[in-house]
Design an enzyme around this catalytic site. Sequence first.
Site, PDB file in Angstrom:
ATOM      1  NE  ARG A 160       1.086  -0.121  -5.663  1.00  8.57           N
ATOM      2  CZ  ARG A 160       2.018   0.216  -4.755  1.00  8.57           C
ATOM      3  NH1 ARG A 160       3.273   0.360  -5.130  1.00  8.57           N
ATOM      4  NH2 ARG A 160       1.692   0.406  -3.495  1.00  8.57           N
ATOM      5  CB  SER A 239      -5.623  -0.786  -4.111  1.00  6.38           C
ATOM      6  OG  SER A 239      -5.311  -0.780  -2.738  1.00  6.38           O
ATOM      7  CD  GLU A 343      -2.799  -1.349  -7.677  1.00  8.24           C
ATOM      8  OE1 GLU A 343      -2.107  -2.225  -7.129  1.00  8.24           O
ATOM      9  OE2 GLU A 343      -3.200  -0.328  -7.087  1.00  8.24           O
TER      10      GLU A 343
END
Length: 351
Positions: A160, A239, A343
Amino acid sequence: MQELHDAPLAPLTTFRLGGPATRLITATTDAEVIEAVREADAHGTPLLVVGGGSNLVIGDKGFDGTALRIATRGVELTGTSLELAAGEVWTDAVARTVEAGLAGIECLSGIPGSAGATPIQNVGAYGQEVSSTITEVVAYDRRAGRTVTLANEECAFSYRHSRFKADPERYVVLRVRFGLEDADGLSAPVKYAETARVLGVGAGDRVPLATARETVLKLRAGKGMVLDPEDHDTWSAGSFFTNPILTDTDFAVFRARVRKRLGDGVEPPAYPAGQGHTKTSAAWLIDKAGFTKGYGTGPARISTKHTLALTNRGGATTEDLLALAREVVAGVREAFGVTLVNEPVTVGVSL
C-alpha cells in the site's frame, strides 16, 4: 477546463464528506492537467488532486486552494499491453481486460476510484497488487517541471505504498501502463485463500477470467466494498486501516497480549511480510478489541458487513468519522499494543 468557485467536494468522494474547495478545476486532457498544476505551483497555491475520491477524507472546512479533478479518458490495449489515462474508471478498465481475455488484474475488480490512483497506493486485493503488472507510470514531475516516465522498479512499490505516496507533493500521475498475460482465457494463478475456497480450487490454480471477476465482485459486495448509492455500507473508503506489519520481536509481544486477553489457545492471523516481519489483520484486531460490525450509535459507524470499513450513515460530518476512527485506534492500541494506520489520505485533518 471547467472552473468553479466555492465548489462542494463531498459529492466527489465516496464518503460524501468534506467542505468546499476555494476553486475546483476539472481537466479532461493531460495538457489541461499540466496547465492547472503549473499555474497553481507558479502562484504558490495549495493543490489537491482528486481522482475517483475513493481514498479521500476531506475536513469539514474544506480545502483552501485549487482542487484539480482529473477526468482524462483513454484506453489503449495492444496485445498484452494496456495504457490507461489517469481519469479512467478503474473497475471499468478491469472489466475490459477480462473481456479481452487478459489476466493480471481481474481480482482487482470492483475497486472504486480512478486508474491514476492505483500506483500511488499500490492498490491490491484478493492476492493481486497493481505493482505486479505495472510496467511504467507517466507523471508530471512538479519539482523538475516536466513529464517523466518511471519504470516499475523506479516506483518503489511496497505494501500500500509507492514513491508517489512517499512524496505526494512531487508527482501527478497522467497515465499508467500495464503488462498483462494471455493465458487462453484463464486467470492469473489464484493466490488468496478465501478466493480459492469460494472457487473450489487450490492455491496456484487458474480459473476462467470471467469466473474470477464475478467471484471477486460477489465477495466485495458481501462486504459492502462495491459502490451502491442506496447502501450506506458503501459510503466509505473501503478498508480504512492498513494491515499492520510488525517486526518479529513486536509480533511476539503482540502474540503474548492476544493470549493474555483472549486465551492461550487463540492465535492471531499471521502472514509472511519479508525477512524479520509478519503481517496481521487489521479487521481481526478491530473485531477482537470489541468494535464489531455495525458498531456506533451516531451518523458515522462501522460497516454492518465489514469491520475494516468506517461508514457515513447519512448526515455525518468528517469530525464524526474521525471521532470513530480515533476511538477504534485507541481501543486496538489499548487491547493489543498495535497502532492502526489509516489508509485514506486526509486533507485538512488528521487522526
